[in-house]
Write a protein that holds these residues in place. Structure first.
Motif, short mmCIF file in Angstrom:
data_model
loop_
_atom_site.label_atom_id
_atom_site.label_comp_id
_atom_site.label_asym_id
_atom_site.label_seq_id
_atom_site.Cartn_x
_atom_site.Cartn_y
_atom_site.Cartn_z
N VAL A 30 0.86 -1.18 0.00
CA VAL A 30 0.00 0.00 0.00
C VAL A 30 0.89 1.23 0.00
O VAL A 30 1.92 1.27 0.69
CB VAL A 30 -0.91 0.02 1.25
N PHE A 53 1.48 -0.91 -5.14
CA PHE A 53 2.55 -1.33 -6.04
C PHE A 53 2.96 -2.72 -5.59
O PHE A 53 2.40 -3.25 -4.61
CB PHE A 53 3.73 -0.34 -6.01
N GLU A 83 11.24 1.84 5.46
CA GLU A 83 9.82 2.05 5.75
C GLU A 83 9.35 0.84 6.55
O GLU A 83 9.12 -0.23 5.99
CB GLU A 83 9.00 2.17 4.45
N GLU A 85 6.75 -1.52 8.32
CA GLU A 85 5.33 -1.72 7.99
C GLU A 85 4.78 -2.99 8.63
O GLU A 85 5.51 -3.96 8.84
CB GLU A 85 5.16 -1.82 6.46
N ASP A 114 9.78 -2.05 3.96
CA ASP A 114 9.67 -1.76 2.53
C ASP A 114 10.88 -0.91 2.16
O ASP A 114 10.83 0.31 2.24
CB ASP A 114 8.34 -1.04 2.28
N LYS A 135 11.21 0.30 -5.93
CA LYS A 135 10.60 -0.49 -4.85
C LYS A 135 10.88 -1.98 -4.95
O LYS A 135 10.97 -2.65 -3.94
CB LYS A 135 9.08 -0.28 -4.90
MN MN Z 1 5.90 1.49 1.94
#
Ligand code: MN
Length: 235
Positions: A30, A53, A83, A85, A114, A135
């Protein structure tokens, strides 16, 4: 079935207190899902619907605190970002899943990171190009062992945090997710057929920032254990 070469092994992640592993099918992520992070990325958390993504399944890395994970500083970036998560692990597939039944599709949860090539992402955003290479690079999805729903239930609140070299960088609470886990599952399943083995990274709280070569990263989610990794020197 005959193949022209031996297929790669199915990517998988560890399960806490279990000898079996969780085979990974797809990784959905997300975008902005905590108000403060949406603002720090220049968005408006009140009005934007969730967006998604993906990362390749073989981007997963076992990164429980006992795993001693070390990953190389990725190529093609000078601004690797963390990141932290909440990751949701799906063990029952479906399409058009209702929010009311969505949690029946969840096997467990874990903290994950992430990893993001922020400079590549910024270039892609500026030009309206896809995010994939910012990513979905190799080893961009480290996560801690999955905690089974049978053991931890379905957490809807709890501290989520990340430190780099023992300095607190990210801190939030699962209660501040803009889109809840059942809502995310429902929305993804309207667009893609969820399958057993899918992982969903549910977005990161504020405080994203760089990891330098050689730095140690540690994070966690209250009740779901901790994740740890070291980013090695640039190759
Ligand atoms: Mn993220």
């Amino acid at each position: 079935m005959q193949y022209i070469f031996e297929p790669q092994a199915r990517p998988s992640v560890a399960i806490a207190d279990h000898s079996a592993r969780f085979p990974v099918h797809r990784i959905y992520c997300v975008g902005r899902n905590y108000a403060a992070h949406a603002r720090e990325m220049g968005g408006d958390p009140e009005r934007e619907p969730p967006f998604f993504f993906t990362k390749p399944a073989d981007a997963v890395v076992d990164a429980g605190v006992d795993a001693g994970a070390t990953i190389p500083y990725p190529p093609d970036t000078a601004d690797l970002h963390h990141e932290i998560e909440l990751v949701v692990a799906i063990d029952r597939g479906g399409t058009d899943i209702s929010p009311g039944s969505a949690l029946e599709h969840v096997f467990g949860y874990a903290p994950g990171i992430d990893l993001t090539r922020r400079d590549r992402q910024a270039q892609a955003r500026a030009k309206g190009l896809p995010w994939d290479w910012s990513k979905g690079f190799d080893r961009s999805a480290p996560l801690a062992p999955l905690q089974r729903v049978a053991a931890v239930g379905h957490p809807t609140r709890g501290r989520i945090w990340l430190e780099v070299e023992n300095e607190l960088r990210q801190e939030g609470d699962l209660a501040d997710l803009i889109w809840s886990v059942p809502e995310i599952i429902a929305i993804v399943s309207r667009s893609m057929a969820l399958q057993p083995g899918d992982l969903i990274f549910t977005g990161t709280p504020a405080g994203v920032g760089p990891i330098l070569p050689g730095q140690r990263v540690r994070g966690g989610i209250e009740g779901l254990g901790e994740i740890a990794l070291t980013v090695a020197e640039r190759r």
